[in-house]
Write a protein that holds these residues in place. Structure first.
Motif, mmCIF file in Angstrom:
data_model
loop_
_atom_site.group_PDB
_atom_site.id
_atom_site.type_symbol
_atom_site.label_atom_id
_atom_site.label_comp_id
_atom_site.label_asym_id
_atom_site.label_seq_id
_atom_site.Cartn_x
_atom_site.Cartn_y
_atom_site.Cartn_z
ATOM 1 N N PHE A 52 -5.548 -1.877 16.406
ATOM 2 C CA PHE A 52 -6.300 -0.851 16.410
ATOM 3 C C PHE A 52 -6.345 -0.290 17.838
ATOM 4 O O PHE A 52 -6.297 0.997 18.018
ATOM 5 C CB PHE A 52 -7.588 -0.775 15.873
ATOM 6 C CG PHE A 52 -7.695 -0.863 14.468
ATOM 7 C CD1 PHE A 52 -7.315 0.226 13.373
ATOM 8 C CD2 PHE A 52 -7.549 -2.303 13.614
ATOM 9 C CE1 PHE A 52 -7.408 -0.006 12.261
ATOM 10 C CE2 PHE A 52 -7.357 -2.226 12.332
ATOM 11 C CZ PHE A 52 -7.341 -1.232 11.663
ATOM 12 N N ALA A 108 -15.341 -9.977 11.262
ATOM 13 C CA ALA A 108 -14.082 -10.092 11.003
ATOM 14 C C ALA A 108 -13.739 -10.200 9.316
ATOM 15 O O ALA A 108 -13.085 -9.672 8.647
ATOM 16 C CB ALA A 108 -13.251 -10.995 11.666
ATOM 17 N N GLN A 135 -10.217 -7.075 -0.521
ATOM 18 C CA GLN A 135 -9.095 -6.462 -0.652
ATOM 19 C C GLN A 135 -8.462 -6.966 -2.226
ATOM 20 O O GLN A 135 -7.726 -7.647 -2.221
ATOM 21 C CB GLN A 135 -7.904 -6.544 0.144
ATOM 22 C CG GLN A 135 -8.059 -5.501 1.711
ATOM 23 C CD GLN A 135 -7.383 -6.086 2.703
ATOM 24 O OE1 GLN A 135 -7.339 -7.477 3.066
ATOM 25 N NE2 GLN A 135 -6.355 -5.122 3.412
ATOM 26 N N VAL A 162 -0.629 -1.932 12.350
ATOM 27 C CA VAL A 162 -1.969 -1.817 11.503
ATOM 28 C C VAL A 162 -1.776 -2.085 10.181
ATOM 29 O O VAL A 162 -2.801 -2.967 9.767
ATOM 30 C CB VAL A 162 -2.524 -0.401 11.597
ATOM 31 C CG1 VAL A 162 -3.712 -0.402 10.774
ATOM 32 C CG2 VAL A 162 -3.307 -0.165 13.194
ATOM 33 N N TRP A 163 -0.576 -1.747 9.672
ATOM 34 C CA TRP A 163 -0.405 -1.810 8.008
ATOM 35 C C TRP A 163 -0.365 -3.430 7.667
ATOM 36 O O TRP A 163 -0.444 -3.814 6.680
ATOM 37 C CB TRP A 163 0.513 -1.028 7.637
ATOM 38 C CG TRP A 163 0.469 -0.608 6.222
ATOM 39 C CD1 TRP A 163 -0.103 -1.291 5.115
ATOM 40 C CD2 TRP A 163 0.876 0.562 5.626
ATOM 41 N NE1 TRP A 163 -0.244 -0.661 4.101
ATOM 42 C CE2 TRP A 163 0.331 0.637 4.246
ATOM 43 C CE3 TRP A 163 1.162 1.757 6.105
ATOM 44 C CZ2 TRP A 163 0.507 1.665 3.656
ATOM 45 C CZ3 TRP A 163 1.492 2.961 5.381
ATOM 46 C CH2 TRP A 163 1.243 2.687 3.812
ATOM 47 N N LYS A 220 -3.750 -8.705 7.991
ATOM 48 C CA LYS A 220 -4.778 -9.219 7.097
ATOM 49 C C LYS A 220 -6.241 -8.593 7.695
ATOM 50 O O LYS A 220 -6.239 -8.837 8.798
ATOM 51 C CB LYS A 220 -4.739 -10.120 6.719
ATOM 52 C CG LYS A 220 -3.561 -10.859 5.751
ATOM 53 C CD LYS A 220 -3.873 -11.981 4.926
ATOM 54 C CE LYS A 220 -4.115 -13.327 5.700
ATOM 55 N NZ LYS A 220 -4.428 -14.386 4.908
ATOM 56 N N ALA A 221 -7.127 -8.482 6.799
ATOM 57 C CA ALA A 221 -8.475 -8.104 7.515
ATOM 58 C C ALA A 221 -8.225 -6.905 8.622
ATOM 59 O O ALA A 221 -7.737 -6.067 8.366
ATOM 60 C CB ALA A 221 -9.004 -9.172 7.773
ATOM 61 N N TRP A 222 -9.206 -6.983 9.678
ATOM 62 C CA TRP A 222 -9.346 -5.789 10.515
ATOM 63 C C TRP A 222 -9.264 -6.645 12.023
ATOM 64 O O TRP A 222 -10.491 -6.394 12.413
ATOM 65 C CB TRP A 222 -10.721 -5.099 10.367
ATOM 66 C CG TRP A 222 -10.657 -4.559 9.074
ATOM 67 C CD1 TRP A 222 -11.491 -4.862 7.813
ATOM 68 C CD2 TRP A 222 -9.849 -3.481 8.404
ATOM 69 N NE1 TRP A 222 -11.172 -4.330 6.645
ATOM 70 C CE2 TRP A 222 -10.255 -3.234 7.230
ATOM 71 C CE3 TRP A 222 -8.967 -2.563 8.963
ATOM 72 C CZ2 TRP A 222 -9.670 -2.458 6.198
ATOM 73 C CZ3 TRP A 222 -8.347 -1.609 8.145
ATOM 74 C CH2 TRP A 222 -8.776 -1.589 6.800
#
Lengths: 215, 266
Positions: A179, B134, B206, A168-169, A172-174
């Motif tokens: 997850f 995203a 970020q 997860v770490w 970049k982004a989500w």
């Protein structure tokens, strides 16, 4: 019942083929990387895929107990091989990073282990697996005794959590994928809490209640 | 793909370009997905003709400019540039393009303008990942006016002598070779001149990790990884690492940042 029939099948299947089949995807990956079949950045592809295999195998190993408790499927005899393969892929992942990704930049590699939290926890997850793989043999189980051995192997839980967080770490982004893995680990750990709660509840009800098998 | 007419440029690096196959199959273009191979797989859905760019803000001649109009009378050059991603990989890319400053001169930048803001196309029907959250679409980037006017800063419409493939930012993209790749915004539909620093996508998402300047700088690490070294894409399994150069080796831009602390303005 389907579970009984599956269990009968599992009893007939030996665990040793896992040691033969398990390494094949890793060998195949390196072969593809060496022959240019992994695209523009084979190092990253191997790094990513070996890490994924390790995480998938850790999750598979974690699933064995809840599958028995909640679905009645007994896959216990395969768990040791699954765990050892998880360690092997974690090791290959670490090797790929240190040797191929970091190249000869040892100072930077060591610095990253200390300074970069996602690398630190990835390294920690790997180190937690070391005593587990060292005691994944019958002699170690006998020497430690079942209770101590089981307690030692609870290290799987923090190792799985750290490995999932490591994934997860680093992104970049989500993106969804890391997850999903973290969710699987949390779910499988959560099921143990549920099972433990159920066990202590049935103990409270007294000796008359049927006692479920320990896991 | 149509061949382009272009001249060579003294701004090109002498290094051998990365293979076309690698440049066009290993991309970050999150509008088409997170995977490096997703843009090559899905960017074919993007319609790039007709295309126009809205140029607005502090300019004398604002308007919706068709791509043909923008390219009319422009002489294209090949610029073989080092390309350094913030993720610590690098390529050598033979872009075909023209200096952004020429376009800015044509539309007439007003004296109050200090920054240039850019926007990528927003078209979820063709850019599949825009249907997800995203990133905060549309993708936005920006430069200080002096950075935008620097002769190294180009708008690229080609790659390897031909029209630029969709996955690399067709039909027109920014290339700022001394900055991390995410500054070089793709598939541009809007250019605005502003008097204050525009909000940019990664910086807003970020801020600790992605600064507005994002100059390639081996001395300033990304919080999660070192920027001291990089891996050359296409170098194969045993390609190893090499040292990252300050400003990605384009030392001539150092003058733009005199008096600035680049550890703070990262």
């Amino acid at each position: 019942m389907l579970a009984d029939r599956l269990n009968a099948l599992f009893r007939k299947l030996p665990a040793w083929p896992i040691y033969i089949v398990g390494p094949l995807p890793g060998i195949w990956l390196y072969w593809q990387g060496a022959t240019g079949a992994l695209g523009a950045d084979p190092v990253r592809a191997i790094e990513h895929q070996t890490g994924l295999y390790a995480l998938q195998l850790i999750i598979a190993g974690l699933a064995v107990t809840p599958l028995r408790g909640f679905a009645g499927l007994n896959l216990l005899k395969f768990r040791r091989a699954i765990g050892i393969m998880a360690f092997a892929y974690a090791g290959l992942h670490l090797f790929t990073w240190a040797a191929l990704d970091m190249g000869l930049y040892w100072a930077q590699a060591l610095g990253d282990i200390v300074k970069r939290p996602y690398i630190t926890i990835g390294m920690a997850a790997f180190l937690l697996l070391v005593p587990l793989v060292a005691t994944s043999n019958d002699r170690a189980v006998r020497r430690l005794g079942a209770v101590r051995w089981r307690k030692l192997h609870w290290l799987t839980y923090p190792a799985a959590l750290l490995a999932a967080l490591h994934f997860v770490w680093l992104v970049k982004a989500w993106p969804l994928e890391p997850f999903v893995y973290l969710g699987a680990v949390l779910g499988l750990l959560g099921l143990r809490v549920v099972a433990k709660g159920a066990r202590s509840a049935s103990r409270r009800k007294g000796a008359a209640a049927p006692s479920p098998t320990a896991s | 793909m149509a061949k382009l007419a272009y001249s060579r440029s003294d701004y090109s690096t002498p290094d051998a370009p990365t293979n076309l196959e690698d440049i066009t199959s290993y991309n970050n273009f999150y509008e088409f997905g997170f995977g490096k191979g997703d843009p090559a797989k899905y960017a074919g859905a993007l319609t790039t003709d007709p295309w126009s760019i809205k140029i607005d803000g502090l300019v004398d001649r604002p308007g919706e400019y068709g791509l043909d109009d923008i390219l009319k009378g422009v002489s294209l050059e090949e610029r073989i540039y080092r390309f350094r991603c913030v993720e610590a990989w690098a390529m050598i890319v033979p872009w075909i393009g023209f200096p952004l400053s020429g376009l800015l001169d044509r539309v007439g930048v007003q004296s109050k303008a200090k920054y240039v803001a850019f926007e990528t196309l927003l078209r979820p029907s063709e850019m599949r990942a825009q249907k997800t959250s995203a990133l905060d679409w549309p993708y936005r980037e920006g430069l200080r006016l002096d950075e935008a006017r620097h002769p190294l800063t180009i708008l690229a419409t080609g790659l390897y002598g031909e029209e630029i493939p969709n996955q690399n930012g067709a039909p027109i993209r920014l290339v700022v070779p001394w900055k991390y790749g995410f500054k070089s915004i793709k598939s541009i539909v809007r250019i605005s001149l502003t008097d204050r620093q525009p909000e940019t996508t990664w910086n807003a998402l970020q801020p600790e990790e992605y600064g507005f300047y994002a100059n390639v700088n081996p001395e300033v690490d990304h919080p999660r990884w070192s920027q001291a070294t990089e891996r050359r894409v296409g170098a194969g399994l045993f390609g190893g690492r090499q040292d990252t150069l300050k400003f990605n080796g384009y030392e001539e831009v150092a003058g733009l940042y005199v008096g600035q602390d680049l550890a703070r303005d990262y």
